[in-house]
Design an enzyme around this catalytic site. Sequence first.
Site, short mmCIF file in Angstrom:
data_model
loop_
_atom_site.label_atom_id
_atom_site.label_comp_id
_atom_site.label_asym_id
_atom_site.label_seq_id
_atom_site.Cartn_x
_atom_site.Cartn_y
_atom_site.Cartn_z
N ASN A 10 37.42 46.09 45.19
CA ASN A 10 38.43 45.20 44.61
C ASN A 10 39.76 45.54 45.28
OD1 ASN A 10 40.22 43.77 43.06
ND2 ASN A 10 39.84 44.90 41.15
N LYS A 12 42.48 44.07 45.07
CA LYS A 12 43.63 43.69 44.24
C LYS A 12 44.68 42.97 45.11
CE LYS A 12 42.42 47.35 41.11
NZ LYS A 12 42.80 48.38 40.15
N HIS A 96 38.77 41.39 34.68
CA HIS A 96 39.31 42.71 35.03
C HIS A 96 40.43 43.07 34.04
CE1 HIS A 96 41.43 45.85 37.18
NE2 HIS A 96 40.30 46.05 37.83
N GLU A 98 43.25 44.23 34.41
CA GLU A 98 44.59 43.78 34.80
C GLU A 98 44.78 42.29 34.50
OE1 GLU A 98 44.35 45.29 38.79
OE2 GLU A 98 44.29 47.32 37.97
N GLU A 168 34.62 49.50 33.17
CA GLU A 168 35.78 50.17 33.75
C GLU A 168 36.69 50.68 32.63
OE1 GLU A 168 36.65 48.71 37.99
OE2 GLU A 168 37.53 47.25 36.63
N GLY A 174 42.86 53.54 38.65
CA GLY A 174 44.05 53.85 39.44
C GLY A 174 44.77 55.12 39.02
N SER A 214 38.59 54.95 39.47
CA SER A 214 38.79 56.10 40.35
C SER A 214 37.49 56.61 40.99
CB SER A 214 39.50 57.23 39.59
OG SER A 214 40.79 56.82 39.17
P1 PGA Z 1 40.45 52.22 41.11
O1 PGA Z 1 40.33 50.71 40.56
O2 PGA Z 1 39.17 52.51 41.85
O3 PGA Z 1 41.64 52.22 42.01
O4 PGA Z 1 40.58 53.10 39.93
C1 PGA Z 1 39.13 50.21 40.05
C2 PGA Z 1 39.30 48.79 39.61
O5 PGA Z 1 40.35 48.44 39.04
O6 PGA Z 1 38.39 47.97 39.79
#
Ligand code: PGA
Length: 251
Positions: A10, A12, A96, A98, A168, A174, A214
């Site tokens: 992803n 983003k 997601h 976000e 997640e 993140g 992560s």
């Molecule tokens: P990350 O993000 O691996 O940077 O923690 C995962 C995601 O939001 O899909």
Amino acid sequence: MKRQHIVAGNWKMNKTFEEGRNLAQAIADGLNESDTIAILGTPYIHLSSVSTAVQQKLNLKLAAQNCHQAKSGAFTGEISVDMLSSVGVEYVILGHSERREFFGENEELLAQKVDTALGNDLKPIYCCGEVLAIREAGNHLSHVANQIKGGLFHLSPAEFASVVIAYEPVWAIGTGVTASPEQAQEMHAFIRQLISDKYGEEVSQATSILYGGSVKPANAKELFSQTDVDGGLVGGASLKADDFLAIIDSF
Ligand code: PGA
């Protein structure tokens, strides 16, 4: 039965046009042909250009990070499932955390997006997960159950068979903090049981459930070795070809 292993990146809101093309090509060049499906979830603007690289490997696929719930029409600034399919997109990340947090997406809207995606033969990668306060209050299982029921459980068994789930935990996205393999396994087994109760054992055993939050080359192997973890949804580490390839090779 053997479930489909999937590692989805992803990106983003990262990478310029040129950077995106280079990253996709480096991943296509380095990807080993295997049973694991690797997916690039790029910003809309990259989808068409990176499809050239994606076509170079059978196990490399393309995902959008969102879609609109309507088929077409007067929705300035939005992107439809027809447009996505027309540039070779096969998957779409929906729900997601976000999108839920910053764009107010809830289960009602997500259920519509899931229907629109499936109606156009796009496979939803449906995200769920709890914030830290919910886990600390001990409500993470019921929270995730509600997200899955509200967004997906109106589907027929045949429709549900095209869905990929990504668990997640928001506190792990993140942050550099990863769920422990035991925490991931507990939730994945819970989700699989939920699916079994609704759709039966066969559908449940065939559903790929990805872990996200992560995921790095250093922790992917242990996470992916859990019985009910069928791969990962990878943010930060999907922006570097070497890291992403190492995660894909962790099975
Ligand atoms: P990350 O993000 O691996 O940077 O923690 C995962 C995601 O939001 O899909």
